[in-house]
Design an enzyme around this catalytic site. Structure first.
Site, mmCIF file in Angstrom:
data_model
loop_
_atom_site.group_PDB
_atom_site.id
_atom_site.type_symbol
_atom_site.label_atom_id
_atom_site.label_comp_id
_atom_site.label_asym_id
_atom_site.label_seq_id
_atom_site.Cartn_x
_atom_site.Cartn_y
_atom_site.Cartn_z
ATOM 1 N N SER B 146 39.236 13.289 1.627
ATOM 2 C CA SER B 146 39.981 14.211 1.621
ATOM 3 C C SER B 146 39.592 15.581 2.590
ATOM 4 C CB SER B 146 40.429 14.748 0.087
ATOM 5 O OG SER B 146 41.544 15.630 0.021
ATOM 6 N N HIS B 188 45.346 11.919 2.480
ATOM 7 C CA HIS B 188 46.697 12.265 1.499
ATOM 8 C C HIS B 188 47.742 11.989 2.410
ATOM 9 C CE1 HIS B 188 43.983 13.989 -1.731
ATOM 10 N NE2 HIS B 188 43.787 14.318 -0.953
ATOM 11 N N GLU B 215 45.897 7.717 0.509
ATOM 12 C CA GLU B 215 44.893 8.004 -0.862
ATOM 13 C C GLU B 215 44.327 6.608 -1.204
ATOM 14 O OE1 GLU B 215 46.954 9.839 -3.921
ATOM 15 O OE2 GLU B 215 46.765 11.807 -2.834
#
Lengths: 310, 310
Positions: B146, B188, B215
């Protein structure tokens, strides 16, 4: 089925000069109906302006009569000469001669949004379909918004899931009116995140070009080749002709491998060659247009109908 | 700042053979931590398996201690030898020698998710940054998930809006760790619909390649060039090097014209050349992996921490 006239003052036939080209105006849904009406204004212009004789087909809509009232009002305000209703509710009704006659008399045909499966089942392959094809080839502009846009191409997206991640067999095609061969048309494109479904379909059928259209935006397509963008959003082209993909063997719902697809994001003023899949030129336009978005076409129709009553 | 050891039984140094290559494992966030742990297993493997000495940097996380506990537990279960914490909370603290020493001793560095602006402000250009760069060049695997993924590249996406419609100046870049020059990393990707923001950035900077990661998915990148995909989602490459765009003149928030960008959707098993921007080969993998999605990294950490406590 019913036909219905809402005459608007006007005169003269459109010149034959204007009608030598085949023209589609493919609208991504939720086009502005109250303020600048940029897209619908273009439709009336292409249909002959004050000489326009428009047939509205609201068959896809769950609120067909209201949808007709809304478009009749808008096209009236835009000074088209005549607005007629063609609204078959069964496949059998599409054979009634009065429908084909209405279409044969039109300079513009407008197919509203709603349920595109209903359009596919009721109209494709019927005498009404034949009349629309005839009208197209003699130069009447054929336009559709949302579901009415999807049905114009040969291969119509009938369903699919949202997102940017293309997955196997989550989108489906059925047969459309075939006015635009070699292209899959999609609508509400940016608003409903339809990139993945269009990419997955062209990955499986790379001979087809994917064309996705934003709300309040239209692709004006002449002779199935020259495309110009009109409106506040953009038109997206997805070209998988040179892509490598595992779409022939990936498992159901698996992420698809698609390598080397070419994409184009084309705002108002872009001019694109659908045959070569290439940008021809781009004149940036800065219209102060209202961006209209609605969760569903029925919602959009209801809003416009409410505004009409006020 | 604190350093902290969580030793796991193990022995021997990793062989020098394994550490001649520079390796990044760039994770798109919300990687499975409880079931198949495919991505994190690969990280531990790249860090030397039972000989792995891992440093976790949870500085980006609003729940740094819990994030560390979660990764310490997972890496312990995956039998890594040692898991240490490096957690500076001010830019000044990054100069403390114990941090650089911990990194210098590591075979793997793992940067957690959270606020990537904090990572950029605290770490980029500091002695800790230098230590990470040193570790990378001597062959330690550098991984981030992330926010921790975004900071690995030279140009880091610091913000942007969701969607598929690229628009002018709604996405921004800032300086990252620079381990991967010429690439903008995004994470993401499918889950947060980040296609438009990545496309708009590479349209403005066509020399950079856009790489967006889903993800529970990772891009394993060797020597800044050879990329292999691991995990349950896909990695997306957006290549605007041959595209035409009005990104130099479009008005703020206007739909961008981008014509001719090349895109790649690459699931588990795809092998891609980031230099040539070309697929090298694809071996379809069918892991039965858990698809993990979380609205935020803090949510993901909290979930994993709760599971850890149970």
């Amino acid at each position: 089925m019913s036909t219905h006239n809402g005459s608007v003052p006007g005169s003269a036939e459109p010149s034959s000069q204007e009608h030598t080209r085949r023209t589609l105006l493919v609208i991504g849904g939720a086009e502005d109906k109250r303020r600048r009406t940029l897209v619908l204004k273009r439709f009336v212009e292409l249909a002959g302006g004050r000489e326009a004789r428009i047939v509205v087909i609201p068959t896809a809509s769950s609120m067909a009569e209201e949808a007709f009232d809304v478009y009749q009002s808008v096209f009236g305000r835009l000074r088209s000469r005549e607005v007629s209703l063609v609204n078959p509710q069964t496949r059998l009704e599409t054979s009634e001669p009065s429908l084909a006659e209405a279409i044969d008399n039109a300079t513009g045909v407008f197919v509203t949004g709603g349920n595109q499966l209903k359009l596919g089942q009721l109209i494709v392959g019927t005498p009404l379909h034949e009349a629309i094809t005839r009208a197209y080839h003699r130069g009447a502009v054929i336009s559709g918004t949302s579901a009415g846009a999807s049905v114009l191409s040969q291969f119509m997206i009938s369903m699919g899931e949202e997102g940017v991640a293309p997955r196997q067999r989550v989108s489906q095609l059925s047969a459309g009116l075939g006015l635009l061969p070699g292209v899959i048309l999609d609508q509400h494109f940016g608003q409903r995140t339809r990139y993945a479904r269009l990419l997955s379909l062209v990955a499986a059928s790379p001979s087809l070009l994917g064309v996705g259209i934003d709300e309040d935006t239209a692709a004006e397509i002449v002779d199935e080749r020259s495309m110009t963008v009109v409106g506040s959003g953009a038109v997206y082209v997805v070209d998988a002709r040179a892509a490598v993909s595992d779409a022939h063997e990936a498992r159901h719902a698996a992420p698809l491998m698609v390598s080397g697809a070419v994409v184009h994001s084309l705002p108002y003023g872009a001019h694109f060659d659908l045959g070569a899949a290439q940008l021809l030129d781009f004149q940036e336009m800065h219209p102060e247009v209202a961006v209209v978005t609605s969760p569903t076409d029925a919602h959009d129709t209801a809003n416009a109908a409410a505004a009409l009553r006020r």
